[in-house]
Design an enzyme around this catalytic site. Structure first.
Site, PDB file in Angstrom:
ATOM      1  N   TYR A 116      -1.860  -0.781  10.930  1.00  0.00           N
ATOM      2  CA  TYR A 116      -2.127  -1.365   9.607  1.00  0.00           C
ATOM      3  C   TYR A 116      -0.937  -1.105   8.679  1.00  0.00           C
ATOM      4  O   TYR A 116      -0.411  -2.025   8.043  1.00  0.00           O
ATOM      5  CB  TYR A 116      -3.412  -0.776   8.998  1.00  0.00           C
ATOM      6  CG  TYR A 116      -3.539  -1.101   7.523  1.00  0.00           C
ATOM      7  CD1 TYR A 116      -3.849  -2.387   7.105  1.00  0.00           C
ATOM      8  CD2 TYR A 116      -3.287  -0.132   6.544  1.00  0.00           C
ATOM      9  CE1 TYR A 116      -3.919  -2.702   5.751  1.00  0.00           C
ATOM     10  CE2 TYR A 116      -3.356  -0.437   5.192  1.00  0.00           C
ATOM     11  CZ  TYR A 116      -3.675  -1.725   4.803  1.00  0.00           C
ATOM     12  OH  TYR A 116      -3.725  -2.028   3.461  1.00  0.00           O
ATOM     13  N   LYS A 148       1.987  -3.720   6.880  1.00  0.00           N
ATOM     14  CA  LYS A 148       2.388  -3.811   5.468  1.00  0.00           C
ATOM     15  C   LYS A 148       3.902  -3.631   5.334  1.00  0.00           C
ATOM     16  O   LYS A 148       4.574  -4.332   4.569  1.00  0.00           O
ATOM     17  CB  LYS A 148       1.664  -2.743   4.636  1.00  0.00           C
ATOM     18  CG  LYS A 148       0.175  -2.998   4.486  1.00  0.00           C
ATOM     19  CD  LYS A 148      -0.102  -4.188   3.566  1.00  0.00           C
ATOM     20  CE  LYS A 148      -1.550  -4.596   3.563  1.00  0.00           C
ATOM     21  NZ  LYS A 148      -1.828  -5.847   2.872  1.00  0.00           N
ATOM     22  N   SER A 200       0.833  -1.202   0.000  1.00  0.00           N
ATOM     23  CA  SER A 200       0.000   0.000   0.000  1.00  0.00           C
ATOM     24  C   SER A 200       0.864   1.247   0.000  1.00  0.00           C
ATOM     25  O   SER A 200       1.981   1.256   0.546  1.00  0.00           O
ATOM     26  CB  SER A 200      -0.849  -0.032   1.277  1.00  0.00           C
ATOM     27  OG  SER A 200      -1.449   1.204   1.508  1.00  0.00           O
TER      28      SER A 200
HETATM   29  P1  NAD Z   1     -11.063  -6.949   1.231  1.00  0.00           P
HETATM   30  O1  NAD Z   1     -11.280  -6.931   2.708  1.00  0.00           O
HETATM   31  O2  NAD Z   1     -12.228  -6.694   0.364  1.00  0.00           O
HETATM   32  O3  NAD Z   1     -10.408  -8.342   0.791  1.00  0.00           O
HETATM   33  C1  NAD Z   1      -9.550  -9.072   1.635  1.00  0.00           C
HETATM   34  C2  NAD Z   1     -10.069 -10.503   1.681  1.00  0.00           C
HETATM   35  O4  NAD Z   1      -9.194 -11.277   2.500  1.00  0.00           O
HETATM   36  C3  NAD Z   1     -11.469 -10.614   2.270  1.00  0.00           C
HETATM   37  O5  NAD Z   1     -12.283 -11.346   1.382  1.00  0.00           O
HETATM   38  C4  NAD Z   1     -11.251 -11.365   3.594  1.00  0.00           C
HETATM   39  O6  NAD Z   1     -12.360 -12.181   3.898  1.00  0.00           O
HETATM   40  C5  NAD Z   1      -9.991 -12.137   3.301  1.00  0.00           C
HETATM   41  N1  NAD Z   1      -9.168 -12.467   4.471  1.00  0.00           N
HETATM   42  C6  NAD Z   1      -8.735 -11.624   5.454  1.00  0.00           C
HETATM   43  N2  NAD Z   1      -7.978 -12.283   6.327  1.00  0.00           N
HETATM   44  C7  NAD Z   1      -7.921 -13.573   5.919  1.00  0.00           C
HETATM   45  C8  NAD Z   1      -7.302 -14.727   6.420  1.00  0.00           C
HETATM   46  N3  NAD Z   1      -6.582 -14.717   7.553  1.00  0.00           N
HETATM   47  N4  NAD Z   1      -7.432 -15.894   5.735  1.00  0.00           N
HETATM   48  C9  NAD Z   1      -8.171 -15.928   4.606  1.00  0.00           C
HETATM   49  N5  NAD Z   1      -8.793 -14.866   4.079  1.00  0.00           N
HETATM   50  C10 NAD Z   1      -8.672 -13.705   4.735  1.00  0.00           C
HETATM   51  O7  NAD Z   1      -9.890  -5.911   0.930  1.00  0.00           O
HETATM   52  P2  NAD Z   1      -9.337  -5.371  -0.468  1.00  0.00           P
HETATM   53  O8  NAD Z   1      -9.677  -3.934  -0.548  1.00  0.00           O
HETATM   54  O9  NAD Z   1      -9.716  -6.271  -1.555  1.00  0.00           O
HETATM   55  O10 NAD Z   1      -7.783  -5.453  -0.178  1.00  0.00           O
HETATM   56  C11 NAD Z   1      -7.000  -6.563  -0.592  1.00  0.00           C
HETATM   57  C12 NAD Z   1      -5.576  -6.359  -0.117  1.00  0.00           C
HETATM   58  O11 NAD Z   1      -5.074  -5.135  -0.628  1.00  0.00           O
HETATM   59  C13 NAD Z   1      -5.437  -6.263   1.411  1.00  0.00           C
HETATM   60  O12 NAD Z   1      -4.257  -6.930   1.794  1.00  0.00           O
HETATM   61  C14 NAD Z   1      -5.303  -4.772   1.651  1.00  0.00           C
HETATM   62  O13 NAD Z   1      -4.569  -4.493   2.827  1.00  0.00           O
HETATM   63  C15 NAD Z   1      -4.549  -4.336   0.419  1.00  0.00           C
HETATM   64  N6  NAD Z   1      -4.768  -2.917   0.079  1.00  0.00           N
HETATM   65  C16 NAD Z   1      -6.057  -2.455  -0.031  1.00  0.00           C
HETATM   66  C17 NAD Z   1      -6.256  -1.113  -0.320  1.00  0.00           C
HETATM   67  C18 NAD Z   1      -7.650  -0.559  -0.382  1.00  0.00           C
HETATM   68  O14 NAD Z   1      -7.819   0.664  -0.183  1.00  0.00           O
HETATM   69  N7  NAD Z   1      -8.680  -1.345  -0.662  1.00  0.00           N
HETATM   70  C19 NAD Z   1      -5.169  -0.263  -0.530  1.00  0.00           C
HETATM   71  C20 NAD Z   1      -3.879  -0.784  -0.435  1.00  0.00           C
HETATM   72  C21 NAD Z   1      -3.696  -2.127  -0.123  1.00  0.00           C
HETATM   73  C1  WQD Z   2      -9.360   9.674   1.082  1.00  0.00           C
HETATM   74  C2  WQD Z   2      -9.554  11.167   1.345  1.00  0.00           C
HETATM   75  C3  WQD Z   2      -9.780  11.673   3.686  1.00  0.00           C
HETATM   76  C4  WQD Z   2     -13.588   9.581   4.231  1.00  0.00           C
HETATM   77  C5  WQD Z   2      -6.746   4.659   3.097  1.00  0.00           C
HETATM   78  C6  WQD Z   2      -5.694   3.952   3.884  1.00  0.00           C
HETATM   79  C7  WQD Z   2      -4.595   3.492   2.974  1.00  0.00           C
HETATM   80  C8  WQD Z   2      -5.152   2.677   1.816  1.00  0.00           C
HETATM   81  C9  WQD Z   2      -6.264   3.365   1.122  1.00  0.00           C
HETATM   82  C10 WQD Z   2      -5.100   0.371   2.364  1.00  0.00           C
HETATM   83  C11 WQD Z   2      -8.750  11.671   2.550  1.00  0.00           C
HETATM   84  C12 WQD Z   2     -11.051  12.008   2.946  1.00  0.00           C
HETATM   85  C13 WQD Z   2     -12.442  10.109   3.688  1.00  0.00           C
HETATM   86  C14 WQD Z   2     -14.623  10.454   4.660  1.00  0.00           C
HETATM   87  C15 WQD Z   2     -13.270  12.325   3.972  1.00  0.00           C
HETATM   88  N1  WQD Z   2      -5.709   1.440   2.263  1.00  0.00           N
HETATM   89  N2  WQD Z   2     -12.271  11.466   3.561  1.00  0.00           N
HETATM   90  N3  WQD Z   2     -14.416  11.799   4.510  1.00  0.00           N
HETATM   91  O1  WQD Z   2      -6.965   7.688   3.889  1.00  0.00           O
HETATM   92  O2  WQD Z   2      -6.092   8.045   1.531  1.00  0.00           O
HETATM   93  O3  WQD Z   2      -6.170   5.788   2.461  1.00  0.00           O
HETATM   94  O4  WQD Z   2      -7.251   3.779   2.079  1.00  0.00           O
HETATM   95  O5  WQD Z   2      -3.921   0.164   2.240  1.00  0.00           O
HETATM   96  O6  WQD Z   2      -3.721   2.760   3.757  1.00  0.00           O
HETATM   97  O7  WQD Z   2      -5.186   4.846   4.870  1.00  0.00           O
HETATM   98  O8  WQD Z   2      -8.278   6.875   1.858  1.00  0.00           O
HETATM   99  O9  WQD Z   2     -10.643   6.897   1.222  1.00  0.00           O
HETATM  100  O10 WQD Z   2     -10.049   6.950   3.674  1.00  0.00           O
HETATM  101  O11 WQD Z   2      -9.604   8.955   2.275  1.00  0.00           O
HETATM  102  O12 WQD Z   2     -13.126  13.558   3.866  1.00  0.00           O
HETATM  103  O13 WQD Z   2     -15.668  10.051   5.189  1.00  0.00           O
HETATM  104  O14 WQD Z   2     -10.943  11.397   1.685  1.00  0.00           O
HETATM  105  O15 WQD Z   2      -9.522  12.629   4.685  1.00  0.00           O
HETATM  106  O16 WQD Z   2      -8.352  12.990   2.254  1.00  0.00           O
HETATM  107  P1  WQD Z   2      -6.836   7.213   2.514  1.00  0.00           P
HETATM  108  P2  WQD Z   2      -9.718   7.343   2.278  1.00  0.00           P
END
Ligand code: NAD
Ligand code: WQD
Length: 337
Positions: free
Chosen positions: A148, A152, A124
């Site tokens: 979190y 990562k 991330s």
């Molecule tokens: P998500 O929660 O929709 O998907 C994650 C999946 O993993 C879920 O279906 C959950 O049931 C499963 N899971 C969690 N722990 C598990 C375990 N111990 N064993 C088996 N299954 C398990 O999330 P997403 O948005 O699809 O994110 C996928 C990956 O990408 C995550 O690792 C997340 O940290 C990373 N990521 C997400 C974002 C984002 O904003 N969505 C941004 C950067 C990184």
């Molecule tokens: C985006 C913008 C908020 C909600 C997060 C995690 C990051 C990654 C992606 C997993 C910011 C603003 C948000 C609301 C708002 N996830 N906001 N009102 O914080 O950039 O990233 O998700 O790895 O690790 O930290 O994403 O969508 O929460 O926020 O004003 O109700 O929207 O302040 O500027 P963020 P976000």
């Protein structure tokens, strides 16, 4: 070719399964369904014509994981399984270290025993902490501002050490910026449990009438309109980034790191106005204090991914918002119960 997809019924994993199937791969999905639902498999089948193999279980369960590698010949692993709620990670850090860090170590140990040496990991942009400047390149310093993010970063460091000691492995760390959007079919999208933490799902739920008003966290940032700036990337572009990484890097030994973003910064108000245009309705909002841990600006320099993977995000803000709205308006309660 079988690709083990951990977390494959989740938001990004499900979209990646569709792209995998369309490119001729066979995803083998492992998920414990702690944050997703089985009906996602029906939707993947509806869109792609193929129902992925699904085995329900937890990646921290060694015997379970071993049984998956015993049963299927796996070529590569794409590892999405993890927990991702920043606020919850502050309240329950051990839950995050156990699931995200320990879960990944167990997965890699099982892969090692099964002689599978190719891994793509969901990292991330959070690993850049509060960046000194934007756009962010892969060689910028890393840091964490919450458990979190630290989970990562820890996984990245563990995997780097492991690959160094096992030079024939290929490990690709994909640092996602802000994934948004949904499949164009309107059949798959993001379905957060409870109150959404992320901006676009919250806006979509306001638009569909599930919530009254968006709170915008801060309007005094040093950005053009005072609200936070992020690099929103369409989830299908992100899924395609995994395909590119699989094709180009999965058999190249080394630790490879790529930013997956568009390179375009958009403010909170940009997103709200875009949603109002597409959904043809006002999105009521109010300004609130800054959210702890938020940074003013965060967007990628995605040129390294383009140079090495030949991958570039193709879908713009309109597609992101249109596809989110199609998903949300067709499925006001997400995947339902
Ligand atoms: P998500 O929660 O929709 O998907 C994650 C999946 O993993 C879920 O279906 C959950 O049931 C499963 N899971 C969690 N722990 C598990 C375990 N111990 N064993 C088996 N299954 C398990 O999330 P997403 O948005 O699809 O994110 C996928 C990956 O990408 C995550 O690792 C997340 O940290 C990373 N990521 C997400 C974002 C984002 O904003 N969505 C941004 C950067 C990184
Ligand atoms: C985006 C913008 C908020 C909600 C997060 C995690 C990051 C990654 C992606 C997993 C910011 C603003 C948000 C609301 C708002 N996830 N906001 N009102 O914080 O950039 O990233 O998700 O790895 O690790 O930290 O994403 O969508 O929460 O926020 O004003 O109700 O929207 O302040 O500027 P963020 P976000």
């Amino acid at each position: 070719m079988n690709v083990l997809v951990t977390g494959g019924t989740g938001y990004i994993g499900s979209h990646t399964c569709i792209q995998l199937i369309q490119q001729g791969y066979s995803p083998v999905v492992v998920d414990n369904l702690c944050n997703s639902k089985k009906v996602v498999l029906d939707r993947i089948e509806q869109v792609s014509g193929v129902r992925p193999i699904f085995i329900q279980g937890d990646i921290r369960d060694d015997a379970f994981l071993k049984s998956v590698f015993d049963e299927y010949t796996i070529d590569s692993v794409i590892h999405f399984a993890g927990l991702k709620a920043v606020g919850e990670s502050v309240e329950k850090p051990l839950k995050y270290y156990d699931n995200n860090v320990s879960g990944t170590l167990r997965l890699v140990q099982t892969m090692e025993a099964a002689n599978v040496k190719s891994l793509i990991f969901s990292s991330s942009a959070t690993v850049y902490g509060d960046p000194a400047s934007v756009p962010i390149k892969e060689n910028f310093p890393t840091s964490a501002t919450n458990p979190y993010g630290r989970s990562k970063l820890m996984v990245e460091e563990c995997l780097r050490d492991f690959q160094h000691a096992n030079p024939d492995w290929s490990i690709t760390l994909l640092r996602y910026f802000n994934p948004v959007g949904a499949h164009t079919s309107g059949l798959l999208g993001e379905d957060p449990r409870g109150t959404p933490n992320n901006l676009l799902p919250f806006v979509a739920q306001v638009a569909v009438g599930r919530r009254q008003k968006l709170g915008i966290f801060g309007n005094d940032y040093p950005t053009p309109d005072g609200t936070g700036v992020r690099d929103y990337i369409h989830v299908v572009d992100l899924a395609d980034g995994h395909l590119a990484a699989l094709e180009k890097m999965a058999h190249q030994p080394g630790t490879h790191i790529f930013n997956l973003g568009t390179g375009q910064g958009k403010s909170v108000l940009d997103m709200v106005y875009a949603f109002e245009r597409v959904a043809e309705r006002p999105i009521p909002y109010e300004f609130k204090p800054r959210r702890a841990g938020d940074v003013a600006e965060c967007y990628a320099d995605p040129t390294y991914a383009e140079a090495i993977l030949g991958w570039k995000a193709k879908r713009g803000l309109n597609s992101m918002v249109e596809d989110t709205w199609r998903w949300q308006s067709n499925n006001p309660d997400g995947y339902g119960d």
